[in-house]
Write an enzyme that holds these catalytic residues in place. Structure first.
Site, PDB file in Angstrom:
ATOM      1  N   HIS A 135     -17.015   4.302 -36.515  1.00 11.16           N
ATOM      2  CA  HIS A 135     -16.412   2.982 -36.737  1.00 11.16           C
ATOM      3  C   HIS A 135     -15.207   3.045 -37.660  1.00 11.16           C
ATOM      4  O   HIS A 135     -14.527   2.033 -37.852  1.00 11.16           O
ATOM      5  CB  HIS A 135     -17.460   1.969 -37.217  1.00 11.16           C
ATOM      6  CG  HIS A 135     -17.800   2.031 -38.670  1.00 11.16           C
ATOM      7  ND1 HIS A 135     -18.926   2.650 -39.147  1.00 11.16           N
ATOM      8  CD2 HIS A 135     -17.184   1.519 -39.760  1.00 11.16           C
ATOM      9  CE1 HIS A 135     -18.979   2.518 -40.467  1.00 11.16           C
ATOM     10  NE2 HIS A 135     -17.929   1.841 -40.867  1.00 11.16           N
TER      11      HIS A 135
ATOM     12  N   ASP B  14     -22.770   6.610 -34.592  1.00 11.63           N
ATOM     13  CA  ASP B  14     -21.653   6.328 -35.502  1.00 11.63           C
ATOM     14  C   ASP B  14     -21.164   7.608 -36.189  1.00 11.63           C
ATOM     15  O   ASP B  14     -21.335   7.773 -37.399  1.00 11.63           O
ATOM     16  CB  ASP B  14     -22.089   5.263 -36.522  1.00 11.63           C
ATOM     17  CG  ASP B  14     -20.909   4.618 -37.223  1.00 11.63           C
ATOM     18  OD1 ASP B  14     -19.755   4.909 -36.846  1.00 11.63           O
ATOM     19  OD2 ASP B  14     -21.146   3.830 -38.165  1.00 11.63           O
TER      20      ASP B  14
ATOM     21  N   GLN C 285     -18.713  -1.269 -48.715  1.00  9.82           N
ATOM     22  CA  GLN C 285     -17.502  -1.216 -47.896  1.00  9.82           C
ATOM     23  C   GLN C 285     -16.519  -0.174 -48.439  1.00  9.82           C
ATOM     24  O   GLN C 285     -16.174  -0.213 -49.625  1.00  9.82           O
ATOM     25  CB  GLN C 285     -16.832  -2.594 -47.860  1.00  9.82           C
ATOM     26  CG  GLN C 285     -17.270  -3.438 -46.673  1.00  9.82           C
ATOM     27  CD  GLN C 285     -18.767  -3.483 -46.497  1.00  9.82           C
ATOM     28  OE1 GLN C 285     -19.477  -3.801 -47.430  1.00  9.82           O
ATOM     29  NE2 GLN C 285     -19.241  -3.156 -45.317  1.00  9.82           N
ATOM     30  N   GLY C 286     -16.094   0.737 -47.601  1.00 11.13           N
ATOM     31  CA  GLY C 286     -15.156   1.780 -48.010  1.00 11.13           C
ATOM     32  C   GLY C 286     -15.845   3.115 -48.234  1.00 11.13           C
ATOM     33  O   GLY C 286     -15.197   4.143 -48.374  1.00 11.13           O
ATOM     34  N   ASP C 287     -17.160   3.099 -48.301  1.00 10.10           N
ATOM     35  CA  ASP C 287     -17.915   4.359 -48.389  1.00 10.10           C
ATOM     36  C   ASP C 287     -18.210   4.883 -46.991  1.00 10.10           C
ATOM     37  O   ASP C 287     -18.643   6.022 -46.817  1.00 10.10           O
ATOM     38  CB  ASP C 287     -19.242   4.149 -49.114  1.00 10.10           C
ATOM     39  CG  ASP C 287     -19.033   3.823 -50.574  1.00 10.10           C
ATOM     40  OD1 ASP C 287     -18.116   4.383 -51.170  1.00 10.10           O
ATOM     41  OD2 ASP C 287     -19.786   2.988 -51.123  1.00 10.10           O
ATOM     42  N   SER C 288     -18.019   4.036 -46.002  1.00 12.60           N
ATOM     43  CA  SER C 288     -18.317   4.409 -44.627  1.00 12.60           C
ATOM     44  C   SER C 288     -17.729   5.757 -44.275  1.00 12.60           C
ATOM     45  O   SER C 288     -16.619   6.083 -44.684  1.00 12.60           O
ATOM     46  CB  SER C 288     -17.713   3.405 -43.655  1.00 12.60           C
ATOM     47  OG  SER C 288     -18.572   2.318 -43.558  1.00 12.60           O
TER      48      SER C 288
END
Ligand code: ARG
Length: 479
Positions: free
Chosen positions: A82, A127, A217-220
């Protein structure tokens, strides 16, 4: 990401008990979520973490779209599907490695040249993705991936530059935290989006009852790891999604790496080399001329040297030296060749690199094009080159010689573009004008009357500012 509700952050709420790590990313499919209820008082939105030490997680990577990743081979970063677009050439991503402080001047950066997104990815499970870098980061330790469920218990380590609180900003310094394993059954029992948990493909972690620690959010794309019995870090998960961050009974969901381990390995082989194998850097794309001798070098790293070399797709008249990998000879037939160079190490592992080689006819004294892409790394003052070799022509260039340049780039004002003649004379074509306009598609008129036509002409592109990137798409020289 499937459903992450964006919740308003209550200001001031319990500042982080330590530091924290939440990562969030702009690029992620962070949905513009339905406005959920604002959380009430309480520590929910704090993702509890602490700063990581320099070198503590030596394979961690920050990606410019606002995600994390981990070094899987010297040229491949494992991240979340993603975080990326479709499979294919992609020179838009910058990877930053080797620092906890993203502004540390000693950081190492690389531009992507290809993205491989898990086949069948549709936003639900699967993912994972691999990003290939334009050149390897040979100094980077690699992170091994799990191939079974033997470490699926206890605490996991997570880390990233994402939001430290739900709805918070991205971090400059890498944060880390520990999150306990949660069974699939308990995770699914959280209800809502968690009801759709895909047991084989997803694994959950966090403090189920109390929350308080989580990725965000942003660690993905970043890794969830655990040490094995030999004290090596093993990647168990890839940060994928969660409802909010660090909320009780809303755990973090991670791609279950062991389930995809064979697919990831095979994808790496297809992209030029798997871990422990050999990786090859080729000479880059070429535009030469029939009847003119060439020398092209490739290098190999990884595996166990010495390497033996072979090549397929070479133009007639050329060959590769099996012990040095050097390609020499005099092409005898014009055409466009896709050459693949293979290095085989002493344990029979192989690595490959491919490039496009255009052999122009002798006496192409009119327009000659090099249409092979060359990526332009961000903030790169050395420059990258695309070459055109002219042979069999008499005399000098004209007063009104034309250089048609097509560069795909998201910020024209970053670029310095020059024509370098065979004797080394430099003709500046573009010097940082155009501001934030995209792309260069321009025909420049240059007086080349003092330059002999024959020889290798080079288009040099440099990027003088950080952030935006692009590539030389094609250029045509009409002497
Ligand atoms: N999808 C998020 C990202 O793109 C990661 C979310 C992880 N959320 C969580 N609560 N663990 O960065």
């Amino acid at each position: 990401m499937r459903n992450s509700l964006r919740t308003a952050l209550r200001a001031g709420a319990i500042a982080l008990a330590g530091a924290m790590l939440a990562l969030g990313s702009a690029a992620v499919p962070a949905q513009a979520a339905p406005a959920g209820p604002d959380p009430v008082e309480g520590p929910n939105p704090v993702v509890g973490g602490t700063p990581a030490a320099q070198g503590e997680f030596p394979w961690i990577v920050r990606l410019s779209m606002g995600c994390g990743g981990a070094m899987y081979t010297p040229s491949l970063v494992l991240t979340a599907a993603h975080c990326v677009g479709a499979t294919g050439n992609n020179t838009s991503i910058t990877a930053t490695w080797g620092v906890v402080d993203l502004q540390d001047p000693s950081r190492t950066t690389r531009t992507s040249n290809y993205v491989y997104r898990a086949p069948g990815y549709n936003g639900n499970g699967k993912d994972w993705a691999l990003i290939r870098l334009s050149s390897p980061i040979t100094a980077a330790p690699l992170l091994k991936i799990a191939t079974d469920t033997s470490l699926h218990s206890g605490n996991f380590q997570v880390m990233g530059w994402g939001a430290a609180t739900e709805g918070g900003g991205q971090q400059r310094y890498l944060l880390k935290a520990q999150v306990p394993f949660i069974t699939d059954a308990q995770c699914q029992g959280a209800g809502g989006s968690y009801s759709g948990l895909i047991f084989n493909e997803e694994i959950c972690a966090g403090n189920y009852t109390s929350g308080g620690v989580d990725t965000c959010q942003g660690d993905s794309g970043g890794p969830m790891v655990k040490r094995n019995a030999s004290n090596e870090w093993i990647q168990i998960g890839i940060v994928s999604w969660g409802i909010g961050c660090a909320r009780p009974q809303n755990p973090g969901v991670y791609s279950e790496v062991r389930y995809f381990s064979t697919d990831i390995y095979n994808a790496a082989v297809s992209l030029g080399g798997a871990p422990g194998g050999v990786s090859v850097t080729g000479p880059g794309n070429q535009s030469t001329v029939v009847g003119t001798a060439v020398t092209l070098n490739s290098t190999a790293s990884g595996g166990t040297s010495p390497y033996s070399w072979s090549a397929s797709g070479l133009p007639a008249g050329t060959s590769i030296n099996s012990s040095t990998g050097q390609i020499t000879g005099t092409p005898s037939a014009a055409g466009t060749y896709t050459v693949t160079v293979t290095a085989t190490d002493s344990a029979s592992k192989t690595g490959t690199a491919s490039f496009t080689w255009t052999v122009n006819p002798v006496g192409s004294c009119g327009a000659v094009t090099n249409g092979a892409d060359v990526s332009i790394p961000d903030n790169n003052t050395t420059g990258v080159y695309s070459n055109i070799t002219i042979g069999g022509c008499t005399g000098n260039g004209g007063i009104g010689s034309k250089v048609e340049v097509h560069i795909v780039h998201t910020y024209k004002g970053d670029l310095i573009v020059d024509l370098v003649a065979p004797d080394g004379s430099v003709y500046n074509l573009h010097n940082r004008s155009g501001g934030s306009t995209d792309n260069i598609d321009t025909v420049y008129t240059v007086n080349l009357s003092t330059e002999v036509k024959n020889g290798t002409w080079r288009l040099r592109a440099r990027d003088a500012a950080s952030v935006d990137t692009g590539y030389i798409n094609s250029w045509t020289l009409t002497l």
